[in-house]
Design an enzyme around this catalytic site. Structure first.
Site, PDB file in Angstrom:
ATOM      1  N   LYS A 184      26.473  47.440   1.922  1.00  0.00           N
ATOM      2  CA  LYS A 184      25.111  47.323   1.938  1.00  0.00           C
ATOM      3  C   LYS A 184      24.974  48.566   2.707  1.00  0.00           C
ATOM      4  O   LYS A 184      24.832  48.586   3.853  1.00  0.00           O
ATOM      5  CB  LYS A 184      24.437  46.021   2.658  1.00  0.00           C
ATOM      6  CG  LYS A 184      23.567  46.841   2.171  1.00  0.00           C
ATOM      7  CD  LYS A 184      21.847  46.215   1.579  1.00  0.00           C
ATOM      8  CE  LYS A 184      21.176  46.387   1.604  1.00  0.00           C
ATOM      9  NZ  LYS A 184      20.032  47.429   2.900  1.00  0.00           N
ATOM     10  N   GLY A 241      24.926  44.918  13.557  1.00  0.00           N
ATOM     11  CA  GLY A 241      23.591  45.014  14.178  1.00  0.00           C
ATOM     12  C   GLY A 241      22.706  43.572  14.879  1.00  0.00           C
ATOM     13  O   GLY A 241      23.516  44.112  15.737  1.00  0.00           O
ATOM     14  N   ARG A 243      21.196  40.720  16.405  1.00  0.00           N
ATOM     15  CA  ARG A 243      21.220  39.222  16.113  1.00  0.00           C
ATOM     16  C   ARG A 243      20.774  38.155  15.457  1.00  0.00           C
ATOM     17  O   ARG A 243      21.046  37.434  14.698  1.00  0.00           O
ATOM     18  CB  ARG A 243      20.862  38.174  17.996  1.00  0.00           C
ATOM     19  CG  ARG A 243      21.400  36.620  17.629  1.00  0.00           C
ATOM     20  CD  ARG A 243      20.778  36.058  18.718  1.00  0.00           C
ATOM     21  NE  ARG A 243      20.823  36.417  20.147  1.00  0.00           N
ATOM     22  CZ  ARG A 243      21.799  35.813  21.012  1.00  0.00           C
ATOM     23  NH1 ARG A 243      21.253  34.911  21.096  1.00  0.00           N
ATOM     24  NH2 ARG A 243      21.328  36.438  22.577  1.00  0.00           N
ATOM     25  N   GLY A 245      19.542  39.496  12.280  1.00  0.00           N
ATOM     26  CA  GLY A 245      19.948  39.722  11.039  1.00  0.00           C
ATOM     27  C   GLY A 245      21.343  38.949  10.726  1.00  0.00           C
ATOM     28  O   GLY A 245      21.759  38.818  10.199  1.00  0.00           O
ATOM     29  N   GLU A 265      28.758  41.806  14.614  1.00  0.00           N
ATOM     30  CA  GLU A 265      29.311  41.978  15.942  1.00  0.00           C
ATOM     31  C   GLU A 265      26.810  41.789  16.253  1.00  0.00           C
ATOM     32  O   GLU A 265      26.764  42.886  15.175  1.00  0.00           O
ATOM     33  CB  GLU A 265      29.254  43.971  16.715  1.00  0.00           C
ATOM     34  CG  GLU A 265      29.290  44.219  17.658  1.00  0.00           C
ATOM     35  CD  GLU A 265      28.967  45.629  18.177  1.00  0.00           C
ATOM     36  OE1 GLU A 265      28.133  46.297  18.333  1.00  0.00           O
ATOM     37  OE2 GLU A 265      30.033  45.850  16.812  1.00  0.00           O
ATOM     38  N   CYS A 302      26.083  50.249  21.500  1.00  0.00           N
ATOM     39  CA  CYS A 302      26.073  48.533  21.208  1.00  0.00           C
ATOM     40  C   CYS A 302      26.972  48.316  23.348  1.00  0.00           C
ATOM     41  O   CYS A 302      26.602  47.213  23.306  1.00  0.00           O
ATOM     42  CB  CYS A 302      27.856  47.993  20.804  1.00  0.00           C
ATOM     43  SG  CYS A 302      27.254  48.427  18.378  1.00  0.00           S
ATOM     44  N   GLU A 393      18.788  41.454  25.627  1.00  0.00           N
ATOM     45  CA  GLU A 393      19.029  42.563  25.404  1.00  0.00           C
ATOM     46  C   GLU A 393      17.685  43.567  24.934  1.00  0.00           C
ATOM     47  O   GLU A 393      16.919  43.347  24.559  1.00  0.00           O
ATOM     48  CB  GLU A 393      19.574  42.567  24.052  1.00  0.00           C
ATOM     49  CG  GLU A 393      20.688  43.930  23.810  1.00  0.00           C
ATOM     50  CD  GLU A 393      20.804  44.257  22.748  1.00  0.00           C
ATOM     51  OE1 GLU A 393      22.524  45.361  22.560  1.00  0.00           O
ATOM     52  OE2 GLU A 393      21.383  43.335  22.040  1.00  0.00           O
TER      53      GLU A 393
END
Length: 526
Positions: A184, A241, A243, A245, A265, A302, A393
């Protein structure tokens, strides 16, 4: 190569019919042609059906053929030349050199997995030969190897248009394991995704593999992604991506009649611990290196160091002053998308509104759209422990220095942290015992522990771990970078008393693949 705005389903190029995804150049807010019309449930069915039809044939390909396929993907990506570099740069606002470096990393990763597949250690072959005379009970012949899980859905990431997207680490490791992949594409870089997707498609054809080994779908919103995760033929998910999602995908995967693993992740603030001896002797170079890491890629990595933790004192004050000066000299940088820029501004705004966070420095303001202005804040440890907003974050070039009263409070802050991708220690020899006391906590909190270096810049190699306890990832046992990433898409199968002629090549008696195997408890080398 001309962009068509089409999805790739097997060897076919197909126009979607739903709401279009448009690429936007974040440096100018210019909309880029062509539009990418979204897929439907019918397109999801087609891609998943082809993947399932290809699965048994693909997973039984020889290690040599599968390795050749991975290498062919890398070759096809490189053959795109400047077309790929220019489109990826236009869709992300990233400089040419960054895209070239990421292309190199992507192709190196594919070739690394080709080497891994050829070596065969991922099969983890174990053989316990029959012991018919054993008393009181004989032992039958038992052999084990790992096999592919099944078709995998991979979600492209916004912050790495090549290395964590269509042919990035999730796709490379899944294909290496023998799993067909349905990608996707991320809506931020659809043109880049099409170019790389056509490179993978060409490699499938070149290696004469089944059409369904690879497909690429587009879609605005979450409709296509959730449909893919919910499809009964999909057996695992790779995601990088937000949290929100990642958790939406985990929820959909667990709601299925057959729940499947989601390797997501998601969120990490990557704490940096500065110990006293190191601060005393190195506060100036530490501050410079910290701000350099903070600003790298406009903070959109990240592993960006979003938190610095140290005990109060003159050395920490000197570090903070030097870091503040470096931040004030930081030029503004274009963020990857308007959405990420708006989220960064909201996160910074929340800190600015907090009575417990003190802004000590801001970088230069940009004169164009989506420009990230670096920020540095400080807070007291007691306030950090109480205020949830200080622990959230902020994805971008913003960091918080947490000032602790003593080592006991520093340990309290460390224990309070959520799971992280990284935890960094800066120390001198005089800090050895203090660091020793913190290590058990960091081992529980992070997937990678660094000493006297900085977390940005993830090496692609056998030993790398890019994962960690929740919410850094949805499964702390896994990594999305390094050769161990292949394990996410494998499962063990034991074969009891099968005739040698029916056994897979890896576990036959004569070891035709010349693998390293565990035989009757002893390591047998080829």
């Amino acid at each position: 190569m001309n962009l068509t705005g089409e999805m790739l389903i097997g060897q076919q190029a197909v126009k979607g019919t739903r709401e279009a995804v448009w690429a936007i150049n974040p440096a100018t807010n210019e909309t880029l042609e062509p539009p990418y019309l979204g897929g439907t449930q019918e397109h999801v069915d087609q891609a998943c059906g082809l993947a399932w039809a290809a699965f048994d044939r693909y997973r039984e390909t020889s290690p040599e053929l599968r390795a050749d396929f991975l290498q062919a993907i890398a070759d096809e990506i490189e053959a795109l030349g400047d077309t790929l570099i220019e489109r990826a740069s236009a869709e992300t606002g990233l400089p040419r050199a960054r895209i070239q470096g990421e292309r190199g990393r992507t192709c190196s990763q594919l070739r690394m997995f080709a080497r891994t597949v050829r070596a065969g250690e991922w099969l983890d072959v174990r053989v316990d030969n029959a012991l018919p005379e054993r008393q009181p009970l004989p032992r039958l012949d038992l052999r084990q190897q790992h096999v592919a899980l099944g078709p995998v859905v991979v979600f492209g990431a916004s912050n790495f248009p090549l290395a964590f997207s269509v042919a990035g680490g999730d796709t490379a490791s899944a294909l290496a394991a023998g799993c067909p992949v349905v990608v996707k594409a991320h809506g931020a870089h659809p043109g880049t995704s099409e170019l790389v997707g056509r490179a993978v498609q060409a490699a499938v054809k070149k290696c004469k593999l089944p059409d369904g080994v690879f497909s690429l779908l587009f879609g605005a919103g979450r409709e296509v992604g959730l449909a893919l995760v919910s499809d009964r033929r999909i057996k695992a998910v790779g995601f990088t991506g937000s949290r929100s999602g990642g958790m939406a995908l985990c929820k959909a995967a667990q709601a299925r009649h057959e729940p499947i693993p989601v390797y997501a992740e998601m969120s990490s603030i990557n704490p940096v611990f500065l110990f006293s001896a190191a601060l005393e002797s190195q506060h100036q170079p530490l501050a410079q290196a910290f701000v350099s890491s903070l600003n790298q890629g406009a903070g959109q990595f990240c592993t960006n160091p979003g938190l610095v933790i140290a005990v109060k004192g003159a050395a920490l004050d000197a570090f903070t002053a030097a870091a503040a000066n470096a931040v004030m000299c930081s030029p503004a940088q274009t963020m990857l998308t308007p959405t990420l820029f708006n989220a960064f501004e909201e996160g910074v705004g929340a800190l600015l509104q907090s009575a417990k966070a003190v802004l000590v420095a801001a970088g230069s303001k940009g004169d164009g759209p989506n420009q990230c202005q670096s920020r540095l804040f400080t807070a007291q440890a007691a306030d950090f422990l109480r205020e949830e907003q200080l622990q959230v974050e902020v994805f971008g070039a913003a960091s918080l220095i947490v000032q602790c009263a003593d080592m006991a409070e520093l340990h309290q802050v460390a224990e309070h942290l959520e799971g992280q991708l990284t935890a960094t220690i800066h120390m001198d020899e005089g800090d050895l015992e203090a660091v020793r006391g913190l290590l058990p906590t960091l081992e529980r909190k992070a997937g990678r522990i660094l000493v006297n270096s900085w977390p940005t810049g993830v090496e692609v190699c056998d030993a790398m771990v890019h994962g960690g306890p929740f919410p850094a990832t949805s499964d702390s046992r896994s990594t999305s970078v390094g050769t161990a990433a292949i394990a996410r898409f494998l499962r063990p199968v034991c074969y009891q008393n099968l005739p040698d002629a029916l056994l897979p090549s890896a576990i036959r008696g004569d070891n035709p693949l010349k693998l390293s195997r565990l035989v009757d408890g002893q390591r047998e080398h080829s």
